[in-house]
Design a protein around this motif. Sequence first.
Motif, PDB file in Angstrom:
ATOM      1  N   PHE A   1       0.825  -1.208   0.000  1.00  0.00           N
ATOM      2  CA  PHE A   1       0.000   0.000   0.000  1.00  0.00           C
ATOM      3  C   PHE A   1       0.859   1.258   0.000  1.00  0.00           C
ATOM      4  O   PHE A   1       0.636   2.175  -0.793  1.00  0.00           O
ATOM      5  N   GLN A   2       1.844   1.302   0.888  1.00  0.00           N
ATOM      6  CA  GLN A   2       2.676   2.498   0.973  1.00  0.00           C
ATOM      7  C   GLN A   2       3.504   2.699  -0.291  1.00  0.00           C
ATOM      8  O   GLN A   2       3.670   3.830  -0.762  1.00  0.00           O
ATOM      9  N   SER A   3       4.005   1.618  -0.862  1.00  0.00           N
ATOM     10  CA  SER A   3       4.914   1.729  -2.001  1.00  0.00           C
ATOM     11  C   SER A   3       4.198   2.010  -3.312  1.00  0.00           C
ATOM     12  O   SER A   3       4.724   2.749  -4.159  1.00  0.00           O
ATOM     13  N   PHE A   4       3.008   1.432  -3.501  1.00  0.00           N
ATOM     14  CA  PHE A   4       2.376   1.490  -4.816  1.00  0.00           C
ATOM     15  C   PHE A   4       1.011   2.178  -4.843  1.00  0.00           C
ATOM     16  O   PHE A   4       0.489   2.436  -5.931  1.00  0.00           O
ATOM     17  N   ILE A   5       0.435   2.462  -3.681  1.00  0.00           N
ATOM     18  CA  ILE A   5      -0.906   3.062  -3.673  1.00  0.00           C
ATOM     19  C   ILE A   5      -0.899   4.387  -2.914  1.00  0.00           C
ATOM     20  O   ILE A   5      -1.076   5.454  -3.501  1.00  0.00           O
ATOM     21  N   GLY A   6      -0.702   4.324  -1.597  1.00  0.00           N
ATOM     22  CA  GLY A   6      -0.786   5.530  -0.783  1.00  0.00           C
ATOM     23  C   GLY A   6       0.219   6.591  -1.175  1.00  0.00           C
ATOM     24  O   GLY A   6      -0.129   7.770  -1.348  1.00  0.00           O
ATOM     25  N   GLY A   7       1.482   6.189  -1.322  1.00  0.00           N
ATOM     26  CA  GLY A   7       2.510   7.155  -1.681  1.00  0.00           C
ATOM     27  C   GLY A   7       2.301   7.761  -3.053  1.00  0.00           C
ATOM     28  O   GLY A   7       2.506   8.966  -3.258  1.00  0.00           O
ATOM     29  N   VAL A   8       1.879   6.943  -4.008  1.00  0.00           N
ATOM     30  CA  VAL A   8       1.661   7.425  -5.378  1.00  0.00           C
ATOM     31  C   VAL A   8       0.502   8.416  -5.423  1.00  0.00           C
ATOM     32  O   VAL A   8       0.590   9.484  -6.053  1.00  0.00           O
ATOM     33  N   ILE A   9      -0.598   8.085  -4.748  1.00  0.00           N
ATOM     34  CA  ILE A   9      -1.758   8.984  -4.745  1.00  0.00           C
ATOM     35  C   ILE A   9      -1.422  10.295  -4.049  1.00  0.00           C
ATOM     36  O   ILE A   9      -1.785  11.383  -4.526  1.00  0.00           O
ATOM     37  N   ALA A  10      -0.722  10.212  -2.921  1.00  0.00           N
ATOM     38  CA  ALA A  10      -0.352  11.431  -2.201  1.00  0.00           C
ATOM     39  C   ALA A  10       0.533  12.328  -3.063  1.00  0.00           C
ATOM     40  O   ALA A  10       0.384  13.557  -3.065  1.00  0.00           O
ATOM     41  N   PHE A  11       1.452  11.734  -3.809  1.00  0.00           N
ATOM     42  CA  PHE A  11       2.340  12.521  -4.668  1.00  0.00           C
ATOM     43  C   PHE A  11       1.558  13.230  -5.774  1.00  0.00           C
ATOM     44  O   PHE A  11       1.890  14.353  -6.169  1.00  0.00           O
ATOM     45  N   ARG A  12       0.498  12.586  -6.252  1.00  0.00           N
ATOM     46  CA  ARG A  12      -0.272  13.156  -7.358  1.00  0.00           C
ATOM     47  C   ARG A  12      -1.208  14.273  -6.910  1.00  0.00           C
ATOM     48  O   ARG A  12      -1.421  15.235  -7.659  1.00  0.00           O
ATOM     49  N   VAL A  13      -1.788  14.154  -5.724  1.00  0.00           N
ATOM     50  CA  VAL A  13      -2.853  15.086  -5.339  1.00  0.00           C
ATOM     51  C   VAL A  13      -2.400  16.174  -4.373  1.00  0.00           C
ATOM     52  O   VAL A  13      -3.086  17.197  -4.239  1.00  0.00           O
ATOM     53  N   LEU A  14      -1.273  15.990  -3.698  1.00  0.00           N
ATOM     54  CA  LEU A  14      -0.830  16.980  -2.721  1.00  0.00           C
ATOM     55  C   LEU A  14       0.231  17.896  -3.315  1.00  0.00           C
ATOM     56  O   LEU A  14       1.057  17.454  -4.114  1.00  0.00           O
ATOM     57  N   PRO A  15       0.219  19.158  -2.917  1.00  0.00           N
ATOM     58  CA  PRO A  15       1.344  20.034  -3.287  1.00  0.00           C
ATOM     59  C   PRO A  15       2.647  19.488  -2.704  1.00  0.00           C
ATOM     60  O   PRO A  15       2.644  18.786  -1.691  1.00  0.00           O
ATOM     61  N   ARG A  16       3.759  19.813  -3.325  1.00  0.00           N
ATOM     62  CA  ARG A  16       5.045  19.262  -2.912  1.00  0.00           C
ATOM     63  C   ARG A  16       5.345  19.466  -1.421  1.00  0.00           C
ATOM     64  O   ARG A  16       5.777  18.521  -0.750  1.00  0.00           O
ATOM     65  N   PRO A  17       5.142  20.664  -0.871  1.00  0.00           N
ATOM     66  CA  PRO A  17       5.462  20.835   0.561  1.00  0.00           C
ATOM     67  C   PRO A  17       4.623  19.934   1.466  1.00  0.00           C
ATOM     68  O   PRO A  17       5.147  19.339   2.417  1.00  0.00           O
ATOM     69  N   GLN A  18       3.322  19.821   1.176  1.00  0.00           N
ATOM     70  CA  GLN A  18       2.457  18.967   1.993  1.00  0.00           C
ATOM     71  C   GLN A  18       2.816  17.487   1.820  1.00  0.00           C
ATOM     72  O   GLN A  18       2.780  16.712   2.778  1.00  0.00           O
ATOM     73  N   PHE A  19       3.161  17.108   0.597  1.00  0.00           N
ATOM     74  CA  PHE A  19       3.571  15.723   0.356  1.00  0.00           C
ATOM     75  C   PHE A  19       4.845  15.390   1.132  1.00  0.00           C
ATOM     76  O   PHE A  19       4.954  14.317   1.742  1.00  0.00           O
ATOM     77  N   ALA A  20       5.793  16.305   1.126  1.00  0.00           N
ATOM     78  CA  ALA A  20       7.039  16.078   1.858  1.00  0.00           C
ATOM     79  C   ALA A  20       6.777  15.958   3.355  1.00  0.00           C
ATOM     80  O   ALA A  20       7.356  15.099   4.038  1.00  0.00           O
ATOM     81  N   THR A  21       5.885  16.813   3.873  1.00  0.00           N
ATOM     82  CA  THR A  21       5.555  16.745   5.299  1.00  0.00           C
ATOM     83  C   THR A  21       4.896  15.418   5.645  1.00  0.00           C
ATOM     84  O   THR A  21       5.200  14.801   6.680  1.00  0.00           O
ATOM     85  N   LEU A  22       3.990  14.964   4.780  1.00  0.00           N
ATOM     86  CA  LEU A  22       3.311  13.686   5.012  1.00  0.00           C
ATOM     87  C   LEU A  22       4.304  12.532   5.017  1.00  0.00           C
ATOM     88  O   LEU A  22       4.264  11.660   5.899  1.00  0.00           O
ATOM     89  N   GLN A  23       5.212  12.506   4.055  1.00  0.00           N
ATOM     90  CA  GLN A  23       6.176  11.413   3.969  1.00  0.00           C
ATOM     91  C   GLN A  23       7.136  11.415   5.157  1.00  0.00           C
ATOM     92  O   GLN A  23       7.507  10.356   5.665  1.00  0.00           O
ATOM     93  N   GLN A  24       7.535  12.592   5.599  1.00  0.00           N
ATOM     94  CA  GLN A  24       8.435  12.670   6.748  1.00  0.00           C
ATOM     95  C   GLN A  24       7.776  12.113   8.005  1.00  0.00           C
ATOM     96  O   GLN A  24       8.455  11.549   8.871  1.00  0.00           O
ATOM     97  N   ALA A  25       6.457  12.263   8.113  1.00  0.00           N
ATOM     98  CA  ALA A  25       5.742  11.727   9.269  1.00  0.00           C
ATOM     99  C   ALA A  25       5.414  10.244   9.103  1.00  0.00           C
ATOM    100  O   ALA A  25       5.311   9.511  10.092  1.00  0.00           O
ATOM    101  N   THR A  26       5.260   9.795   7.862  1.00  0.00           N
ATOM    102  CA  THR A  26       4.845   8.416   7.603  1.00  0.00           C
ATOM    103  C   THR A  26       6.004   7.434   7.638  1.00  0.00           C
ATOM    104  O   THR A  26       5.890   6.335   8.194  1.00  0.00           O
TER     105      THR A  26
END
Length: 219
Positions: free
Chosen positions: A62-87
């Motif tokens: 899920f994290q490698s092929f679904i959640g991370g991919v969707i987050a990268f597509r729909v979130l602005p770069r700063p928010q995506f980076a913040t999410l990944q740093q917490a995840t």
Amino acid sequence: MTSILFSPAPYVSLQLTSSGKSTSPTRTETHISVVDKHHPKTKLTSPFPTHSYGTLLGSSLFQSFIGGVIAFRVLPRPQFATLQQATFPVFFGMQSVLPILLALTLPTERTAISTIPPSISGCLDPINRWTVLAPLATNWIVAVVNLLYLGPATTKVMRERKHQETRDGKKSYDQGPHSPEMERLNRKFGALHGASAGINLVGIAAIVYYGFYLGARMI
């Protein structure tokens, strides 16, 4: 009564027993038993191995092929980076713990010719060296490397890029040209991120490989 033992393969033994009566010399009974050490006689009875395996494989996919991919597509770069740093710390922490739990809850394996002990002793048994120990150890090493080195190093570079963006007045992902320092940070980030993603795929492959052993125990 005659007993003959054949060993045509490293893990397969055939036992042939023939018996006949003097009153009926043409009547014989033949029994052939095949013992394959890789197909145990005992099935899994505890839910912990399957639950732990399902959590490990499911979260990784899920994290490698679904959640991370969707987050990268729909979130602005700063928010995506913040999410990944917490995840990522939580994700890699789970990947570090679950292989140990799988090893600790490995049940006893009884075959027709031997009994393999449970838990860590069973993982270290020579017959389980490649089917259990190797994939679990591989996944654990991948998770620990990501958790303790690649993850923190990538986060550090992301913060350095953020500071450099303020100095340059341009985002790291904007079209170039960039300052020499930003180019250096971008290359370093790409190398660290690529290494993390690459070994993560190795870990997923190891999990899938271990699943074949676990599936055989359930048949």
